[in-house]
Structures are given as structure tokens and as C-alpha cells.
Design an enzyme around this catalytic site. Structure first.
Site, PDB file in Angstrom:
ATOM      1  N   PHE A 148       0.682  -0.984  -0.021  1.00 36.07           N
ATOM      2  CA  PHE A 148       0.003  -0.053  -0.028  1.00 36.07           C
ATOM      3  C   PHE A 148       0.848   1.352   0.163  1.00 36.07           C
ATOM      4  O   PHE A 148       0.528   2.137   0.441  1.00 36.07           O
ATOM      5  CB  PHE A 148      -0.924  -0.025   1.194  1.00 36.07           C
ATOM      6  CG  PHE A 148      -1.876  -1.261   1.255  1.00 36.07           C
ATOM      7  CD1 PHE A 148      -2.912  -1.183   0.668  1.00 36.07           C
ATOM      8  CD2 PHE A 148      -1.651  -2.226   2.067  1.00 36.07           C
ATOM      9  CE1 PHE A 148      -3.961  -2.383   0.407  1.00 36.07           C
ATOM     10  CE2 PHE A 148      -2.435  -3.192   2.348  1.00 36.07           C
ATOM     11  CZ  PHE A 148      -3.595  -3.503   1.504  1.00 36.07           C
ATOM     12  N   CYS A 257      -0.234   3.176 -10.706  1.00 34.86           N
ATOM     13  CA  CYS A 257      -1.325   2.191 -10.145  1.00 34.86           C
ATOM     14  C   CYS A 257      -2.739   2.695 -10.309  1.00 34.86           C
ATOM     15  O   CYS A 257      -3.327   1.668 -10.900  1.00 34.86           O
ATOM     16  CB  CYS A 257      -1.070   2.398  -8.653  1.00 34.86           C
ATOM     17  SG  CYS A 257       0.497   1.695  -7.980  1.00 34.86           S
TER      18      CYS A 257
HETATM   19  C1  UDX Z   1       4.678  -2.648  -9.097  1.00 30.36           C
HETATM   20  C2  UDX Z   1       3.848  -3.637  -9.067  1.00 30.36           C
HETATM   21  O1  UDX Z   1       4.276  -4.882  -9.586  1.00 30.36           O
HETATM   22  C3  UDX Z   1       2.532  -3.263  -9.765  1.00 30.36           C
HETATM   23  O2  UDX Z   1       1.713  -4.304  -9.914  1.00 30.36           O
HETATM   24  C4  UDX Z   1       2.001  -2.287  -8.789  1.00 30.36           C
HETATM   25  O3  UDX Z   1       0.755  -2.072  -9.367  1.00 30.36           O
HETATM   26  C5  UDX Z   1       2.907  -1.251  -8.779  1.00 30.36           C
HETATM   27  O4  UDX Z   1       4.078  -1.428  -8.242  1.00 30.36           O
HETATM   28  P1  UDX Z   1       6.434  -1.183  -9.978  1.00 30.36           P
HETATM   29  O5  UDX Z   1       7.488  -1.614  -9.019  1.00 30.36           O
HETATM   30  O6  UDX Z   1       6.259   0.123 -10.172  1.00 30.36           O
HETATM   31  O7  UDX Z   1       5.424  -2.186 -10.137  1.00 30.36           O
HETATM   32  O8  UDX Z   1       7.160  -1.729 -11.443  1.00 30.36           O
HETATM   33  P2  UDX Z   1       8.560  -1.401 -12.049  1.00 30.36           P
HETATM   34  O9  UDX Z   1       9.020  -0.098 -11.259  1.00 30.36           O
HETATM   35  O10 UDX Z   1       8.234  -1.251 -13.628  1.00 30.36           O
HETATM   36  O11 UDX Z   1       9.577  -2.634 -11.666  1.00 30.36           O
HETATM   37  C6  UDX Z   1       9.330  -3.779 -12.151  1.00 30.36           C
HETATM   38  C7  UDX Z   1      10.629  -4.361 -12.086  1.00 30.36           C
HETATM   39  O12 UDX Z   1      10.525  -5.814 -12.293  1.00 30.36           O
HETATM   40  C8  UDX Z   1      11.555  -4.052 -13.121  1.00 30.36           C
HETATM   41  O13 UDX Z   1      12.951  -3.621 -12.506  1.00 30.36           O
HETATM   42  C9  UDX Z   1      11.811  -5.019 -14.223  1.00 30.36           C
HETATM   43  O14 UDX Z   1      13.096  -4.773 -14.874  1.00 30.36           O
HETATM   44  C10 UDX Z   1      11.776  -6.220 -13.274  1.00 30.36           C
HETATM   45  N1  UDX Z   1      11.183  -7.319 -14.054  1.00 30.36           N
HETATM   46  C11 UDX Z   1      10.283  -7.495 -14.922  1.00 30.36           C
HETATM   47  C12 UDX Z   1      11.827  -8.688 -13.657  1.00 30.36           C
HETATM   48  O15 UDX Z   1      12.928  -8.574 -13.143  1.00 30.36           O
HETATM   49  N2  UDX Z   1      11.282  -9.633 -14.194  1.00 30.36           N
HETATM   50  C13 UDX Z   1      10.498  -9.679 -15.123  1.00 30.36           C
HETATM   51  O16 UDX Z   1      10.142 -10.860 -15.865  1.00 30.36           O
HETATM   52  C14 UDX Z   1       9.759  -8.605 -15.596  1.00 30.36           C
HETATM   53  C1  UDX Z   2      -1.215   4.620  -4.738  1.00 30.28           C
HETATM   54  C2  UDX Z   2      -1.903   4.298  -3.384  1.00 30.28           C
HETATM   55  O1  UDX Z   2      -2.003   5.503  -2.543  1.00 30.28           O
HETATM   56  C3  UDX Z   2      -0.988   3.357  -2.615  1.00 30.28           C
HETATM   57  O2  UDX Z   2      -1.660   2.870  -1.446  1.00 30.28           O
HETATM   58  C4  UDX Z   2      -0.939   2.211  -3.621  1.00 30.28           C
HETATM   59  O3  UDX Z   2      -0.283   1.056  -3.031  1.00 30.28           O
HETATM   60  C5  UDX Z   2      -0.307   2.617  -4.902  1.00 30.28           C
HETATM   61  O4  UDX Z   2      -0.915   3.515  -5.534  1.00 30.28           O
HETATM   62  P1  UDX Z   2       0.643   6.206  -5.630  1.00 30.28           P
HETATM   63  O5  UDX Z   2       0.079   6.129  -7.090  1.00 30.28           O
HETATM   64  O6  UDX Z   2       2.257   6.356  -5.421  1.00 30.28           O
HETATM   65  O7  UDX Z   2      -0.036   5.558  -4.472  1.00 30.28           O
HETATM   66  O8  UDX Z   2       0.271   7.806  -5.366  1.00 30.28           O
HETATM   67  P2  UDX Z   2      -0.985   8.520  -4.459  1.00 30.28           P
HETATM   68  O9  UDX Z   2      -0.257   9.272  -3.560  1.00 30.28           O
HETATM   69  O10 UDX Z   2      -2.075   7.545  -4.271  1.00 30.28           O
HETATM   70  O11 UDX Z   2      -1.238   9.647  -5.796  1.00 30.28           O
HETATM   71  C6  UDX Z   2      -1.970   8.990  -6.815  1.00 30.28           C
HETATM   72  C7  UDX Z   2      -2.471  10.206  -7.730  1.00 30.28           C
HETATM   73  O12 UDX Z   2      -3.669  10.716  -7.125  1.00 30.28           O
HETATM   74  C8  UDX Z   2      -1.473  11.326  -7.953  1.00 30.28           C
HETATM   75  O13 UDX Z   2      -1.531  11.643  -9.344  1.00 30.28           O
HETATM   76  C9  UDX Z   2      -1.969  12.339  -7.127  1.00 30.28           C
HETATM   77  O14 UDX Z   2      -1.471  13.609  -7.645  1.00 30.28           O
HETATM   78  C10 UDX Z   2      -3.375  12.303  -7.248  1.00 30.28           C
HETATM   79  N1  UDX Z   2      -4.134  12.652  -6.129  1.00 30.28           N
HETATM   80  C11 UDX Z   2      -4.033  12.089  -4.730  1.00 30.28           C
HETATM   81  C12 UDX Z   2      -5.114  13.801  -6.227  1.00 30.28           C
HETATM   82  O15 UDX Z   2      -5.403  14.312  -7.397  1.00 30.28           O
HETATM   83  N2  UDX Z   2      -5.920  14.166  -5.487  1.00 30.28           N
HETATM   84  C13 UDX Z   2      -5.850  13.853  -4.077  1.00 30.28           C
HETATM   85  O16 UDX Z   2      -6.703  14.066  -3.133  1.00 30.28           O
HETATM   86  C14 UDX Z   2      -5.042  12.788  -3.785  1.00 30.28           C
END
Ligand code: UDX
Ligand code: UDX
Length: 426
Positions: A148, A257
Site C-alpha cells: 500500500f 497504480c
Molecule cells: C509494482 C507492481 O508490480 C505493480 O503491480 C503495482 O501496481 C505497482 O508496483 P513497479 O514496482 O512500479 O510495479 O514496477 P517497475 O518499477 O516497472 O518494476 C518492475 C521491475 O521488475 C523492473 O525492474 C523489471 O526489470 C523487473 N522485471 C520485470 C523482472 O525482474 N522480471 C520480469 O520478468 C519482468
Molecule cells: C497509490 C496508493 O496511494 C497506494 O496505497 C498504492 O499502493 C499505490 O497507489 P501512488 O500511486 O504512489 O499510490 O500515489 P498517490 O499518493 O495515491 O497519488 C496517486 C495520484 O492521485 C497522484 O497523481 C496524485 O496527484 C493524485 N491525487 C491524490 C489527487 O489528484 N488528489 C488527491 O486528493 C490525492
């Protein structure tokens, strides 16, 4: 940790900080090499220091070698990305590939955890896949332990969670997970079924996105009817049943996300034959939020062709260098299409933005960015933008016009200082 991205890296580094021995694996060899050399791969507050300490203490290792990562671990987190397919479904090909790789290298009992955000029933499929491809006769358990964390606050959120959700199907894996989280004595830990845990993540993100879209809907009404969204939403949020968080209207939510997760949740509803008009509306309102902002700019500046516009903030939110689904990108695209010249600034995200836009100017600081511009367009609420010196700004802008997509500038102060100010929600 299989997958060393925003989630895998920050989670792994924090577990190492808590005293566990963590191996972070990734298919991206260059990234692993950089991490081994203690070089920055993403911007996240406190992350660099934690990586440094982890490497120094020996609790943290980086590797490209999947066999090593699997064989030397009791607990394996799957943290690879789950991007949306064109139809909105979560693309689980990386998760499936990792499940096959884990199966291939198993050498004993493992707890295998879905950390990536995945649709309900993914754990079932991961289990089936490992059973299918496993060569030995090794036992394993699947767990769903959604993250989260908010980008920009990831280290803090992992170390100070407001709840930990652990979806399990037996006592053995539950006990191992409780041992893993033993230092979180004051945090509510919800032990659930695996399917419930999977749904909790999509449910929580959909609810937060709903709140933001609701706030943007109120902002639309306020703009049409002449009320003030800040006043309205502050008062609505004072009701404890509603709460004040995530009620800030703006140019819409972005990031890796919310946009992806609500699309995936919509697909889940579709699969079960459940009406998804709520999600359609959340998406519509979110798209309208940025479109309305672009229209305001176009209306006020009339002809954009040849005008120079300062765009402050490129990241989808402050304290991150992440520009995935950032509203700023859509805004820059729209302004460029009309012939505007863009000068952009962001404290951390300019390197990533350069991979998308190589035909706009970038400035090292925000005063440089606005020099000689016809208007300032603010897209991300970085703290440093909240301290704008209006006198200086007025000297640098050709015409004193501010479009504030995040409502961080006080409308009255801007007007008193001679600016034409456009915020969100009246
Ligand atoms: C994560 C979660 O996986 C996603 O489902 C969630 O909603 C948001 O956070 P995130 O950590 O943001 O995604 O993704 P990213 O920063 O793109 O990192 C994924 C990593 O996995 C990359 O470094 C990529 O190289 C790696 N990867 C991808 C592997 O090591 N093996 C694979 O087969 C595919
Ligand atoms: C979100 C969830 O908060 C986190 O719990 C989950 O695990 C991953 O997705 P993140 O995407 O990192 O995290 O950012 P968040 O702070 O939730 O903001 C998401 C988007 O909403 C941003 O573009 C932010 O600018 C927007 N936002 C947030 C608004 O427009 N208004 C608000 O009041 C709050």
C-alpha cells in the site's frame, strides 16, 4: 525480491533495514549493476541511504541470477510489473514467467508471495503454474501480501504501515509471514483468505480513485455554478465518516497504480458479469479533469501557436521522479499540438521526461523556466513551487498568467499581486 522496481526495491531495502537477509533480483542487468555500485536508479526519499546501509551491513544483495535468488531464499516476493493490456486487463506475463522460473529453481519449501497488484484469482494461477513446471517434489505455499506504499513516501509507508494484509491458505505460511513482520507489533495485521487479500488491494485503490474523482466532480459543479470547491470539500471532509484525505481536486490522478488498477478491476467486474458503470464514471471524470484544464489554458491564451509556456512539475505527484501516466504529459502534448513552445522544470523528473520529449526546453530552476514565458502552468505540487516569489515571477513572465492545476497558490494573494489566476474548482 523478484523485480527490483519501485515496489520490489523499496520493500527489499526496508526488510534489510529490519534485519532480514534480502536478495533483490531483476532481469535488467544494467539496473542490478548500478545498484551493486550504490548508484541511484529511482528517486525516493531516504532510499539511497538505506541501500548504502544495507550493502554495508551485508543484509542486502543485488543479483541478476534467478537460481541464486530462489535457492537462497525461504520467502520469495514477486514484485514484477503488471502493466495494462490494450483491453485493460492486467498483463500477467511477467508474473507467469517468474512463477515458471521459481518452479525451475526450487530446492526446498518456499513461501511465494504475490506483492505485485494482481486481479483476484491470480494466486491460484501462480500455484497451478509452479505445480506444472516444478521439476522436484518441493512443497510451497502461495501468499498474497499487497503493498500500500505511496511513491514519494515509500520507505516511510513500508516502515509505518497503517495495516498489513496477509492472505494465506494454511498455518505454516501464516506463521512464516508473521515472523517476517515480527517488528510491526503495533500495526493491525489482517489475516485473510488469498482471494480477499487480492481484492483488498484493488478495492482500496478503486476507493481512493473514487474519492479523487468525486472531488473533481464537485470542482466541476463549483466552476459552473460559482461556488468554491476548497470550501465545499473541506467541509465535506470534516465528517469523520468521509475523511479529509484524497479529496483534493486537480488535474486528475496519474501514476503507475490508479489508472491501471481501476482498469484491471473493471475487467474483473466484467468477468463476473457485474455492472462497472462506477469505474467508467471515475475514469470519465478523471479524463475530464485534465481536459477542462487544457481548455482553460486554450481559452485564456486564445492562440497558442508561437507562445512560450512554462510547465512546472512533470512527475505524476511530488517527491518522485515517476512520470508514468502523469497529467503533465497530456498537457504538454496538447499545448505542443497547438504550436506552443514549452519550457519545463521538475526537481527530479526531468531525466525521465527527456526520454519522452526531446523537443522541448528544460530549465535548471523554476525562475529560469518562466523567464520570457506567456504563462505558467503548474502540474505538480512540489514544495519548492509553494514558495513562489511573486515579485520575481512578475518580472520574468511576459504576461502574468498562472494556471494552477493543483491549487497550491492562494487565488487572492495571486490576484493582489497582479496575476490573472486560474485554479481548480472556482
Ligand atoms: C509494482 C507492481 O508490480 C505493480 O503491480 C503495482 O501496481 C505497482 O508496483 P513497479 O514496482 O512500479 O510495479 O514496477 P517497475 O518499477 O516497472 O518494476 C518492475 C521491475 O521488475 C523492473 O525492474 C523489471 O526489470 C523487473 N522485471 C520485470 C523482472 O525482474 N522480471 C520480469 O520478468 C519482468
Ligand atoms: C497509490 C496508493 O496511494 C497506494 O496505497 C498504492 O499502493 C499505490 O497507489 P501512488 O500511486 O504512489 O499510490 O500515489 P498517490 O499518493 O495515491 O497519488 C496517486 C495520484 O492521485 C497522484 O497523481 C496524485 O496527484 C493524485 N491525487 C491524490 C489527487 O489528484 N488528489 C488527491 O486528493 C490525492
Amino acid at each position: 525480491m523478484i523485480g527490483t522496481g519501485y515496489v520490489g526495491l523499496t520493500t527489499g531495502v526496508c526488510f534489510a533495514h529490519l534485519g532480514h537477509h534480502v536478495i533483490c533480483q531483476d532481469i535488467d542487468e544494467k539496473k542490478i549493476q548500478k545498484l551493486k555500485n550504490n548508484e541511484n536508479v529511482i528517486y525516493e526519499p531516504d532510499l539511497d541511504a538505506f541501500i548504502h546501509n544495507g550493502l554495508k551491513s551485508g543484509n542486502l544483495e543485488f543479483t541478476h541470477d534467478m537460481a541464486k535468488a530462489v535457492q537462497q531464499s525461504d520467502i520469495i516476493f514477486i514484485c514484477v510489473n503488471t502493466p495494462p493490456k490494450p483491453d485493460g486487463h492486467a498483463d500477467l506475463k511477467y508474473v507467469e514467467q517468474v512463477a515458471r522460473d521459481i518452479a525451475k529453481h526450487m530446492n526446498g519449501y518456499k513461501v511465494i508471495i504475490d506483492k505485485s497488484t494482481v486481479p483476484i484469482r491470480t494466486a491460484e494461477k501462480v500455484k497451478e503454474t509452479i505445480n506444472k513446471y516444478s521439476k522436484g517434489d518441493f512443497k510451497f505455499d502461495i501468499v498474497s501480501n499487497p503493498e500500500f506504499l505511496r511513491e514519494g513516501h515509500a520507505v516511510y509507508d513500508i516502515l509505518h504501515p497503517n495495516r498489513i494484509v496477509i492472505g494465506v491458505e494454511n498455518a505454516r505460511s501464516r506463521d512464516m509471514m508473521l515472523e517476517l513482520y515480527t517488528s510491526f507489533q503495533n500495526t493491525p495485521i489482517k489475516i485473510t483468505s488469498i482471494k480477499s487479500a487480492e481484492l483488498i488491494k484493488h478495492g482500496a485503490n478503486t476507493f481512493l480513485a473514487t474519492k479523487i474523482s468525486f472531488a473533481n466532480l464537485i470542482a466541476e459543479v463549483c466552476e459552473s455554478a460559482g461556488a468554491n470547491a476548497k470550501e465545499v470539500l473541506e467541509a465535506i471532509g470534516l465528517d469523520e465518516r468521509i475523511g479529509k484525505y484524497f479529496l483534493n481536486p486537480g488535474i486528475g490522478f496519474g501514476g503507475s497504480c490508479f489508472p491501471k488498477d481501476i482498469k484491471a478491476f473493471k475487467k474483473t467486474l466484467e468477468i463476473f458479469g457485474i455492472n462497472h458503470s462506477l469505474i467508467d464514471s471515475i475514469e470519465d471524470i478523471n479524463n475530464r479533469a485534465v481536459d477542462r484544464f487544457i481548455k482553460k489554458i486554450e481559452k485564456e491564451l486564445w492562440v497558442l501557436d508561437g507562445k512560450r509556456i512554462a510547465v512546472l512539475g512533470l512527475a505524476f505527484k511530488p517527491n518522485t521522479d515517476d512520470i508514468r501516466n502523469s497529467p503533465a504529459i497530456k498537457i504538454i502534448d496538447a499545448l505542443k499540438k497547438e504550436g506552443a513552445k514549452i519550457c519545463a522544470h521538475d526537481p527530479k523528473a526531468m531525466e525521465k521526461a527527456k526520454e519522452i520529449f526531446n523537443d522541448i526546453d528544460y530549465a535548471d530552476n523554476f525562475y529560469e523556466c518562466v523567464r520570457g514565458c506567456d504563462a505558467l502552468v503548474l502540474c505538480t505540487e512540489w514544495d519548492e513551487y509553494k514558495k513562489i516569489d511573486f515579485n520575481e515571477l512578475k518580472k520574468l513572465l511576459i504576461t502574468p498568467i498562472i494556471f494552477d492545476g493543483r491549487n497550491i497558490i492562494d487565488k487572492k494573494i495571486a490576484s493582489d499581486n497582479g496575476f490573472v489566476y486560474f485554479g481548480i474548482g472556482g
